[in-house]
Design a protein around this motif. Sequence first.
Motif, mmCIF file in Angstrom:
data_model
loop_
_atom_site.group_PDB
_atom_site.id
_atom_site.type_symbol
_atom_site.label_atom_id
_atom_site.label_comp_id
_atom_site.label_asym_id
_atom_site.label_seq_id
_atom_site.Cartn_x
_atom_site.Cartn_y
_atom_site.Cartn_z
ATOM 1 N N UNK A 42 46.185 23.519 78.157
ATOM 2 C CA UNK A 42 46.715 22.300 78.779
ATOM 3 C C UNK A 42 48.223 22.198 78.541
ATOM 4 N N UNK A 43 48.667 22.541 77.348
ATOM 5 C CA UNK A 43 50.109 22.525 77.050
ATOM 6 C C UNK A 43 50.846 23.534 77.915
ATOM 7 N N UNK A 44 50.235 24.697 78.129
ATOM 8 C CA UNK A 44 50.839 25.731 78.965
ATOM 9 C C UNK A 44 50.987 25.260 80.416
ATOM 10 N N UNK A 45 50.136 24.344 80.845
ATOM 11 C CA UNK A 45 50.228 23.797 82.195
ATOM 12 C C UNK A 45 51.354 22.780 82.342
ATOM 13 N N UNK A 46 52.019 22.448 81.219
ATOM 14 C CA UNK A 46 53.110 21.488 81.265
ATOM 15 C C UNK A 46 52.667 20.054 81.024
ATOM 16 N N UNK A 47 51.440 19.886 80.555
ATOM 17 C CA UNK A 47 50.915 18.560 80.239
ATOM 18 C C UNK A 47 50.897 18.370 78.731
ATOM 19 N N UNK A 48 50.918 17.130 78.259
ATOM 20 C CA UNK A 48 50.821 16.896 76.809
ATOM 21 C C UNK A 48 49.507 17.440 76.258
ATOM 22 N N UNK A 49 49.572 18.054 75.086
ATOM 23 C CA UNK A 49 48.397 18.666 74.483
ATOM 24 C C UNK A 49 47.263 17.691 74.220
ATOM 25 N N UNK A 50 47.587 16.432 73.949
ATOM 26 C CA UNK A 50 46.531 15.461 73.653
ATOM 27 C C UNK A 50 45.628 15.217 74.851
ATOM 28 N N UNK A 51 46.113 15.516 76.060
ATOM 29 C CA UNK A 51 45.264 15.356 77.238
ATOM 30 C C UNK A 51 44.087 16.323 77.230
ATOM 31 N N UNK A 87 42.313 20.182 89.812
ATOM 32 C CA UNK A 87 42.656 20.663 91.157
ATOM 33 C C UNK A 87 44.167 20.833 91.289
ATOM 34 N N UNK A 88 44.899 19.816 90.841
ATOM 35 C CA UNK A 88 46.350 19.814 90.983
ATOM 36 C C UNK A 88 47.025 20.916 90.162
ATOM 37 N N UNK A 89 46.641 21.049 88.902
ATOM 38 C CA UNK A 89 47.363 21.947 87.999
ATOM 39 C C UNK A 89 46.793 23.364 87.939
ATOM 40 N N UNK A 90 45.535 23.564 88.296
ATOM 41 C CA UNK A 90 44.923 24.881 88.124
ATOM 42 C C UNK A 90 44.558 25.532 89.458
ATOM 43 N N UNK A 100 38.967 31.265 92.900
ATOM 44 C CA UNK A 100 39.643 30.292 92.053
ATOM 45 C C UNK A 100 40.170 29.103 92.832
ATOM 46 N N UNK A 101 39.685 28.928 94.038
ATOM 47 C CA UNK A 101 40.120 27.818 94.873
ATOM 48 C C UNK A 101 39.552 26.499 94.397
ATOM 49 N N UNK A 102 39.905 25.450 95.107
ATOM 50 C CA UNK A 102 39.545 24.114 94.633
ATOM 51 C C UNK A 102 38.335 23.511 95.333
ATOM 52 N N UNK A 103 37.561 24.305 96.092
ATOM 53 C CA UNK A 103 36.433 23.699 96.794
ATOM 54 C C UNK A 103 35.364 23.169 95.838
#
Length: 145
Positions: A42-51, A87-90, A100-103
């Motif tokens: 999650x941190x690697x995705x640019x989001x706070x780790x606590x999420x 969906x948004x970040x991955x 790996x799509x979002x369907x």
Amino acid sequence: MRYLDRLQPLALLVLRVVLGVIMIGHGYGKVFGGLSHHVQFVSHLGLPGWLAYASAFSEFFGGILVIAGLFTRCASLAILIDLCVVIWKVHWKNGLLANGGYEFPLALAAISFALIFFGAGPIAFDSIRKGSGGGGGGRAKSKAG
């Protein structure tokens, strides 16, 4: 076709069980053993780790609550938010139908969205908690009442 209206409680139960089992399956490994890896991801995705904690717990415990039909709307909202972020970040970059799509997360998000507005239905602990079998909301409840 009115006879199909009587099956709405069963349809809501099926939606809850399918969503809950899938979410528990995705959250189990994160909650029990992979939480530190999930925090790093999650941190690697640019989001706070606590999420990562919110994500893992909403998937696992939210899935349990949805299956039980307990606090279904709140649990479904948490799952919907989790899936929208996924969906948004991955998956968004892979497109709808690609590997790996979002369907798949989109379909789960649609189930969550429906459960937020229709509730758990009468075959749920929410119904018992509210008394007199009225925990479902939606059309099934309005026809009964």
